[in-house]
Scaffold this motif. Structure first.
Motif, PDB file in Angstrom:
ATOM      1  N   ALA A  15       2.873   8.442  12.992  1.00 26.38           N
ATOM      2  CA  ALA A  15       3.275   7.994  11.659  1.00 26.38           C
ATOM      3  C   ALA A  15       2.118   7.299  10.967  1.00 26.38           C
ATOM      4  CB  ALA A  15       4.466   7.047  11.742  1.00 26.38           C
ATOM      5  N   LEU A  16       2.105   7.431   9.660  1.00 21.60           N
ATOM      6  CA  LEU A  16       1.227   6.626   8.812  1.00 21.60           C
ATOM      7  C   LEU A  16       2.003   6.343   7.525  1.00 21.60           C
ATOM      8  CD1 LEU A  16      -1.295   5.176   8.037  1.00 21.60           C
ATOM      9  CD2 LEU A  16      -2.340   7.348   7.374  1.00 21.60           C
ATOM     10  N   CYS A  31       6.094   1.895  -0.064  1.00 29.41           N
ATOM     11  CA  CYS A  31       6.891   1.755   1.152  1.00 29.41           C
ATOM     12  C   CYS A  31       6.312   0.591   1.942  1.00 29.41           C
ATOM     13  CB  CYS A  31       6.821   3.041   1.975  1.00 29.41           C
ATOM     14  SG  CYS A  31       7.649   2.931   3.573  1.00 29.41           S
ATOM     15  N   VAL A  32       7.158  -0.354   2.358  1.00 28.25           N
ATOM     16  CA  VAL A  32       6.679  -1.512   3.110  1.00 28.25           C
ATOM     17  C   VAL A  32       7.558  -1.738   4.332  1.00 28.25           C
ATOM     18  CG1 VAL A  32       5.758  -2.619   1.028  1.00 28.25           C
ATOM     19  CG2 VAL A  32       8.057  -3.199   1.826  1.00 28.25           C
ATOM     20  N   ALA A  33       6.949  -2.373   5.347  1.00 22.70           N
ATOM     21  CA  ALA A  33       7.683  -2.808   6.536  1.00 22.70           C
ATOM     22  C   ALA A  33       7.964  -4.301   6.419  1.00 22.70           C
ATOM     23  CB  ALA A  33       6.869  -2.515   7.791  1.00 22.70           C
ATOM     24  N   LYS A  34       8.787  -4.817   7.299  1.00 22.01           N
ATOM     25  CA  LYS A  34       9.207  -6.214   7.214  1.00 22.01           C
ATOM     26  C   LYS A  34       8.020  -7.178   7.321  1.00 22.01           C
ATOM     27  CE  LYS A  34      13.962  -5.662   8.873  1.00 22.01           C
ATOM     28  NZ  LYS A  34      14.931  -6.008   9.927  1.00 22.01           N
ATOM     29  N   ASP A  35       7.029  -6.826   8.132  1.00 18.23           N
ATOM     30  CA  ASP A  35       5.888  -7.729   8.318  1.00 18.23           C
ATOM     31  C   ASP A  35       4.756  -7.461   7.337  1.00 18.23           C
ATOM     32  OD1 ASP A  35       4.898  -5.353   9.272  1.00 18.23           O
ATOM     33  OD2 ASP A  35       4.532  -6.049  11.316  1.00 18.23           O
ATOM     34  N   LEU A  84       2.765  -5.131   7.200  1.00 18.42           N
ATOM     35  CA  LEU A  84       1.650  -4.425   7.817  1.00 18.42           C
ATOM     36  C   LEU A  84       1.961  -2.932   7.876  1.00 18.42           C
ATOM     37  CD1 LEU A  84       0.758  -6.865  10.739  1.00 18.42           C
ATOM     38  CD2 LEU A  84      -0.567  -6.462   8.651  1.00 18.42           C
ATOM     39  N   PRO A  85       0.941  -2.088   7.951  1.00 23.15           N
ATOM     40  CA  PRO A  85       1.190  -0.645   7.985  1.00 23.15           C
ATOM     41  C   PRO A  85       1.800  -0.194   9.299  1.00 23.15           C
ATOM     42  CG  PRO A  85      -1.128  -1.089   8.370  1.00 23.15           C
ATOM     43  CD  PRO A  85      -0.502  -2.412   7.998  1.00 23.15           C
ATOM     44  N   VAL A  86       2.493   0.928   9.251  1.00 21.08           N
ATOM     45  CA  VAL A  86       2.989   1.587  10.455  1.00 21.08           C
ATOM     46  C   VAL A  86       2.063   2.775  10.694  1.00 21.08           C
ATOM     47  CG1 VAL A  86       4.904   2.849  11.499  1.00 21.08           C
ATOM     48  CG2 VAL A  86       5.373   0.868  10.033  1.00 21.08           C
ATOM     49  N   GLY A  98      -2.918   0.867  -0.033  1.00 17.09           N
ATOM     50  CA  GLY A  98      -3.066   2.249   0.416  1.00 17.09           C
ATOM     51  C   GLY A  98      -4.505   2.673   0.641  1.00 17.09           C
ATOM     52  N   VAL A  99      -5.415   2.194  -0.206  1.00 22.11           N
ATOM     53  CA  VAL A  99      -6.825   2.555  -0.067  1.00 22.11           C
ATOM     54  C   VAL A  99      -7.359   2.081   1.281  1.00 22.11           C
ATOM     55  CG1 VAL A  99      -9.141   2.262  -0.992  1.00 22.11           C
ATOM     56  CG2 VAL A  99      -7.209   2.486  -2.560  1.00 22.11           C
ATOM     57  N   MET A 100      -7.086   0.824   1.619  1.00 22.67           N
ATOM     58  CA  MET A 100      -7.628   0.252   2.852  1.00 22.67           C
ATOM     59  C   MET A 100      -6.919   0.768   4.099  1.00 22.67           C
ATOM     60  SD  MET A 100      -8.795  -3.673   2.076  1.00 22.67           S
ATOM     61  CE  MET A 100      -7.210  -4.316   1.548  1.00 22.67           C
ATOM     62  N   TRP A 101      -5.579   0.730   4.104  1.00 20.79           N
ATOM     63  CA  TRP A 101      -4.859   1.111   5.317  1.00 20.79           C
ATOM     64  C   TRP A 101      -5.064   2.588   5.643  1.00 20.79           C
ATOM     65  CZ3 TRP A 101      -4.889  -3.199   7.109  1.00 20.79           C
ATOM     66  CH2 TRP A 101      -4.158  -4.313   6.714  1.00 20.79           C
ATOM     67  N   SER A 102      -5.132   3.445   4.636  1.00 23.37           N
ATOM     68  CA  SER A 102      -5.360   4.871   4.901  1.00 23.37           C
ATOM     69  C   SER A 102      -6.734   5.085   5.514  1.00 23.37           C
ATOM     70  CB  SER A 102      -5.213   5.687   3.615  1.00 23.37           C
ATOM     71  OG  SER A 102      -6.166   5.294   2.639  1.00 23.37           O
TER      72      SER A 102
END
Length: 358
Positions: free
Chosen positions: A335-336, A315-319, A321-323, A343-347
């Protein structure tokens, strides 16, 4: 299923790597009256069933927001997922070898906050001796990979039965005087909670929409191919001894004792706006082509034979970057999602953020 502790202090929808990070944050804050809901029969049954998620900092052309965030997130990932960390470094190859200069790359890395112990540019000859591949690039000694599925299982095995609700699909969320209400497929009330965390990947989009919230999320299909090549093939002499990233990524090939063949995970495709979970032959071909381009003409892509694949939908956003964090205008809703290929880093970054701010 929900217990007498309903209403809860927190409900988490999604038991993948995002949900696992939130559970860690809740426990760090000594919040125990929570419930995790997932439509699978257990944790990490979808994209987080991935066993070979690569992790290293991002190198940009400048100190962009993405570069700065991944720099911080990588350090957090090493701490949050320490017990599941694998590997002994990652070697990153530029998209083309033309113009790669060790000295110029060293200067760029310094401007982005890296010291010589964190990131080491290597010439082709240095890489051949250290990594096994004759190509210039940047070596991250602390880079590695995480078995996402095992990391998730480790988190949820520690929970009590009443803190988990498997095979439970959520169709609707809505705000009430008591808190956030979570409804199932037949419109029955599953739970009520002071805090609600949406962590079900692309599923967050529909859940948010049920509460009148539009999130700019889209699917990106990814196929990781597992190839086989023989010991006497052209790949045998060129095989790397650490994980690689670049146009594609791969882990070191594995040879079973007494077997004349290696198995090699290579990927992953980036199929925007696709959510088909079936295995595509054209994705095998794409992965073969990309790894061939990384290694050059000294290796023959035809010698790589696909034996299996893992397919997931990011799942990705337009920019890109994570939500993550509270959703503005909706108290108690968080939200996450949109973790993309990181996924490893953003989580891990979200785990630390929620741990500090809940």
């Amino acid at each position: 299923m929900p217990s007498s502790k309903n209403p809860y202090d927190a409900v988490v929808i999604g038991a993948g790597i995002a949900g696992s990070a939130i559970v860690k944050a809740l426990k760090n804050n000594e919040i125990s009256n929570f419930l995790v809901i997932d439509k699978g029969l257990g944790p990490a049954t979808q994209t987080s069933a991935h066993g070979e998620a690569l992790c290293h900092p991002y190198i940009g052309r400048g100190a962009s927001r993405l570069q700065r965030l991944t720099f911080i997130a990588f350090k957090e990932a090493k701490a949050v997922w320490a017990t599941n960390w694998c590997g002994s470094g990652v070697f990153h190859l530029p998209r083309t070898q033309d113009g790669f200069d060790k000295n110029i790359m060293s200067e760029r890395l310094l401007t982005q906050g890296f010291n010589s112990e964190m990131a080491k540019p290597l010439t082709a000859s240095e890489a051949k001796e250290k990594i096994g591949i004759a190509a210039g690039g940047t070596f991250f000694p602390e880079g590695g990979w995480v078995n996402l599925q095992q990391a998730c299982k480790d988190v949820f095995e520690e929970l009590l039965p009443e803190q988990k609700s498997w095979a439970t699909e959520v169709k609707l969320i809505q705000r009430s005087k008591e808190g956030w209400q979570i409804f199932g497929s037949d419109n029955h009330l599953i739970a009520t909670s002071k805090r609600l965390f949406l962590a079900s990947g692309l599923g967050v989009k529909d859940l948010a929409k049920s509460a009148g919230i539009e999130l700019p999320l889209k699917p990106v299909r990814g196929q990781l191919s597992r190839f086989r090549f023989n010991k006497d093939s052209s790949w045998d002499e060129a095989k790397p001894n650490v994980a690689l990233s670049g146009k594609a990524y791969c882990l070191p090939p594995v040879n079973q004792a007494g077997n004349r063949a290696y198995q090699w995970p290579v990927g992953s495709t980036y199929d925007e706006n696709e959510d088909d979970l079936s295995v595509w032959d054209k994705s095998h071909n794409e992965n073969r082509t990309l790894i061939q381009e990384m290694f050059g003409d000294r290796c023959d892509a035809k010698e790589l034979k696909p034996i299996e694949a893992f397919v997931g939908v990011r799942c990705v956003a337009k920019d890109r970057l994570p939500v993550m964090g509270p959703i503005k205008g909706h108290p108690g809703l968080y939200a996450l999602t949109a973790l993309g290929s990181r996924g490893v880093m953003w989580s891990a970054l979200a785990c630390q953020m929620y741990s500090e701010h809940l």
